[in-house]
Design an enzyme around this catalytic site. Sequence first.
Site, short mmCIF file in Angstrom:
data_model
loop_
_atom_site.label_atom_id
_atom_site.label_comp_id
_atom_site.label_asym_id
_atom_site.label_seq_id
_atom_site.Cartn_x
_atom_site.Cartn_y
_atom_site.Cartn_z
N LYS A 23 -30.20 7.13 40.60
CA LYS A 23 -29.77 8.37 39.97
C LYS A 23 -28.30 8.32 39.58
O LYS A 23 -27.90 8.90 38.55
CB LYS A 23 -30.04 9.55 40.91
CG LYS A 23 -31.52 9.82 41.16
CD LYS A 23 -32.25 10.21 39.89
CE LYS A 23 -33.65 10.73 40.18
NZ LYS A 23 -34.37 11.17 38.96
N TYR A 46 -32.58 5.02 46.10
CA TYR A 46 -32.77 6.24 45.29
C TYR A 46 -31.45 6.76 44.72
O TYR A 46 -31.35 6.97 43.49
CB TYR A 46 -33.48 7.31 46.12
CG TYR A 46 -33.62 8.62 45.41
CD1 TYR A 46 -34.53 8.79 44.37
CD2 TYR A 46 -32.84 9.73 45.77
CE1 TYR A 46 -34.67 10.02 43.71
CE2 TYR A 46 -32.97 10.95 45.13
CZ TYR A 46 -33.88 11.09 44.11
OH TYR A 46 -34.00 12.29 43.45
N GLY A 100 -39.77 10.77 38.18
CA GLY A 100 -38.96 10.08 39.18
C GLY A 100 -39.70 9.88 40.48
O GLY A 100 -40.69 10.55 40.78
N GLY A 104 -44.54 19.02 40.55
CA GLY A 104 -43.15 19.31 40.85
C GLY A 104 -42.38 19.95 39.71
O GLY A 104 -42.87 20.86 39.01
N ILE A 105 -41.15 19.49 39.50
CA ILE A 105 -40.28 20.05 38.47
C ILE A 105 -40.88 19.87 37.09
O ILE A 105 -40.80 20.76 36.24
CB ILE A 105 -38.89 19.40 38.55
CG1 ILE A 105 -38.18 19.78 39.86
CG2 ILE A 105 -38.03 19.83 37.36
CD1 ILE A 105 -36.88 19.04 40.09
#
Length: 285
Positions: free
Chosen positions: A173, A169, A89, A30-31
């Site tokens: 965050k 979630y 995450g 992913g990121i």
Amino acid sequence: MEPRLLPWLDTVESRGTMHRTYVVTGSASGIGRATVELLRRQGAKVIGVDLRSADVAADLSTPQGRADAVDGILIEAGRRLDAVIANAGLSVPSARTVAVNYFGAVELLEALRPALAAGRHPRAVVTSSMATLMPVHDDLVEACLAGDEDAALGIARGLEAGEAQGAIYPSSKRALSRWVRRQAPTQRWAGCGIPLNAVAPGIVDTPMVADLFATPESAAAVDEMVPMPLGGHMAAEDAARLLVWMASEENTHVCGQTIYVDGGSDAVLRGDDVWSWHDPVSTAG
């Protein structure tokens, strides 16, 4: 002409990252993976951290795993770091999401802060989310900010099987962005010359969100909840570019901010009244 131009472009792109050592958590996909690839193309030394397929293999959902990650990072880095990108995450509705998203990021950054303070133009940035704009569980957020992991995980476990599981979630965050906001201007961070900030992506096309788009109905529901009028869903590289800039020498004065890279979700959902709580220069009439 083009072959001679490309090396010049590579030099311009790498300015501010060469000769720097970065840590990127969640580096295997992913990121995180996109961020590692971008930094390495720019000539930086990158220490990737993930459960597997990383320079440092560690489980950030547990205190021991975080300690192992810190030990491994400091061995790789030689006890001096220039930037930490705390990106790891989870988005599943479980207590483990809180353990990784909040405590994994915060404990790692706190433990690595002395190594950052010894670095050249040190920077720290976390991956938050536009989900910070969604409904949260206030007690869960406050337990995180109090540093009480046992209480926070207990609250999250109580939410796992109920209708409020969707708040786990965004709560993790929201707490992370609030921690950044609280800590960034303090002597321990800004006072040591370390900009601390967060990046909040919108919907990113990664395996983590694939289930959200399994049916046309679920996809439509997500797009209604997370409107992204500019460009629609993002590629991981779109978020990576901002993370890399926030962790670069060029970022000299951004402090305590959560920067939304979300195609306009924040602007649509919150509108233009985000400053209404305090407007000392306004006058009536």
